[in-house]
Design an enzyme around this catalytic site. Sequence first.
Site, mmCIF file in Angstrom:
data_model
loop_
_atom_site.group_PDB
_atom_site.id
_atom_site.type_symbol
_atom_site.label_atom_id
_atom_site.label_comp_id
_atom_site.label_asym_id
_atom_site.label_seq_id
_atom_site.Cartn_x
_atom_site.Cartn_y
_atom_site.Cartn_z
ATOM 1 C CG ASP A 1 48.654 36.638 46.496
ATOM 2 O OD1 ASP A 1 48.009 37.482 47.133
ATOM 3 O OD2 ASP A 1 48.831 36.710 45.272
ATOM 4 C CG HIS B 1 48.617 40.561 46.246
ATOM 5 N ND1 HIS B 1 47.321 40.117 46.393
ATOM 6 C CD2 HIS B 1 48.624 41.340 45.132
ATOM 7 C CE1 HIS B 1 46.571 40.605 45.406
ATOM 8 N NE2 HIS B 1 47.329 41.357 44.630
ATOM 9 C CD GLU C 1 45.504 43.138 41.815
ATOM 10 O OE1 GLU C 1 44.549 43.172 41.028
ATOM 11 O OE2 GLU C 1 45.805 42.120 42.469
HETATM 12 C C1 ACM Z 1 47.687 40.434 38.640
HETATM 13 O O1 ACM Z 1 46.907 39.800 37.914
HETATM 14 N N1 ACM Z 1 47.281 40.957 39.779
HETATM 15 C C2 ACM Z 1 49.069 40.638 38.258
#
Ligand code: ACM
Length: 754
Positions: free
Chosen positions: A188, A259, A323
């Site tokens: 991440d 991420h 995201e």
């Molecule tokens: C997430 O909670 N961004 C998958």
Amino acid sequence: MRFVLPFLLLCTTASAQVDLIPAPANLDLQPGRFDLDQPVTIVVDNAAILPEAEMLRKVLSNALPSEPDVQVVQGPALPKRTVFLAVPSDAELPAEGYKLRINPEGISLNAADRAGLFRGITTLEQLLPGKADARSLPCLNITDHPRFPWRGMHLDVCRHFFDVDFVKKYIDLLARYKMNTFHWHLTDDQGWRIEIKNHPKLTEVGAWRSGSQVGPYSRRQYDSTHYGGFYTQEQIKEVVAYAAARHITVVPEIEMPGHALAALAAYPALGCTGGPYEVQKGWGVFDDVFCAGNDSVFTMLQDVLTEVMELFPGKYIHIGGDECPKERWKTCAKCQARMKAKGLKDEHELQSYFIQRIEKFVNGKGRKIIGWDEILEGGLAPNAAVMSWRGTEGGVAAAKEKHFAVMTPGSHCYFDHYQGDPANEPLAIGGFTTVQKTYSYEPVPTELNAEEAKYILGAQGNVWTEYILTPEHVEYMAAPRMLALAEVLWTPKDLRDEASFVRRLERAFTWAGTAGINFSRSIYNVGYRMNGSKKRGLVYVTMEAAPGLGEIHFTTDGSEPGAGSPLYVSPVEVNASGTLKAALFRDGQRLGPTGSRAFNFDLGTGRAITVQPAPNDRYDDGGPFALVDGISAGDKRVNHEWLGWRDGRITITVDLGEERAFRHAGIGALAERHSWIHPPRRVEVAVSPDGNSFTSVGKVTPPTDKDGQLEFAVNGDLRGRFVRFTVDVLERIPDGHAGAGNPPWTFLDEVHIR
Ligand code: ACM
Ligand code: ZN
């Protein structure tokens, strides 16, 4: 006749000790006990199941006077006092199914497969006596199998790192409750946690950050402690083998295309701008992502995935996909050239191109990808499975397209949410997901027909660790919500029984105490629901606890409730400012902390309210009445206090009951821009004597551009019976903010008229 009474007594005693979680599909208690004070022998019918016999030996060792021997015996001549394991059994059992028989002479465990044998061993383990129990097992027959094949728990080791010892302890916890999938979130923005031999900088650089965000997000405070860690490939193998021995599949997650900042910090050429980039100290969603127009990004990720697939033998590789802002792609020459060359109409299709290209590679190695539900946007990759987290829509859409889905909606499956009264809980990211709420979850969405429902593989609890720094805190957030989810996923739906679960949970608490695992006891919090009534200007407070736990005693004068305080029997009427306090008791003993609700009454409190459109179903727990319940939402963003909308213009009308004069009419809103929560663009306040013709008394823009709690208020000599707030929201999140281009969230609470 003489035998009837002792028989009944035996059954009663036995049933008190069969507190299994998850509840088995079939349980048939028998008279008699199997004595644990005599030695036993473990016998297997073939050498292939010796590893399970060894597991059983470890499980039984502590409960028996001496370590049992393990023998392979073919044929019917069994020694006395054996635990006999057989696979595959003669009985027709589904995958992971088992039959356990305990009688006074011996124990037999038959299973469909080795996994079933292990699940049966965990049943036997839960039946073993605690310190205070008789040293014997109840006689019984259990025939059992799971309802869903994907019974998952996730752990984010990027926001905070957890070492191999703890990961194994976590896997043990999953195993005890028959979970079979461990989703390991390994990469991440805040850290890359898996050694990749081909790209050593991923951990040399990407596993370390120069500080971490501390406290609530709104404070934007960071420490400067060098922080990080990663797993060597040897450690990864050790964990995968440890899980495999417990018939748990480890699903690794390598996040892309978003991420990705830890990877970009290590290899800046893989981003659209070329960097420099930093491993992030803070939480959130960041615009710098892998460049989708640069072929070396795919080469690198394929190298990474090749090593990952060698380490993780399971069918699914999780590729993230959530995201991913499209900001950089919009202005990157390479990304735009790719879109042109491939005829992609927007950046969502570019994300889809990215995922499909990776999928093709992974499929070529005989594996499948799974990704968060954003991978549906711009077109789903042909063989991908979807993890539905932003509600259940993603899972529904996937199943209707005949793609497999794993359900993990925030409402029921995000175990980073608060699980009890936030005032009594450690800082969490927000949300409100009690054990009872998780227990009420039904993984198969009602929108699906029987054929489509087959694509729902199961569900998963997610433990994101922005606000979880220690192993003890992970345990606290994971359990007992994981136990509730385990029963949802294993036990036949028609056997689900909240009161029974809560009773069985008490034995699990006792076990956790002995085993040194920090289960949360937030289930002993009192829950509150506020409602209006026909008698306007009042708030009715319903107080609740899980069924059968105990009784609620409360006070309304601000004093600490005790067992002698009034007993809660029906909703309590509140008609003036003050504080209600309550706690749960059993046999005069307090079970949990005191919870309180402070009411501030004004002219609008407890009045009739209409809200158009209704709030989004992710943030509507309190219903429209939450806006006039006398309780202003706090800064711990919990969804029974705040109401949330995702679109449109919101119209809120409060009926004061009669024409009144007042000097202030306002409504509170939240600004938390990193979470896509933006204040309204403008709120217009209007008054009316009759609810038909309204006169505008002011238009208010945000009083500050800072994040936090705001009030949109008009002050002056005001008069009316009806007060209307017309809330105009931003259509799109502006550039320069997380989620730019998407519709923002609008969070409101509370109306103040005084
Ligand atoms: C997430 O909670 N961004 C998958
Ligand atoms: Zn690019």
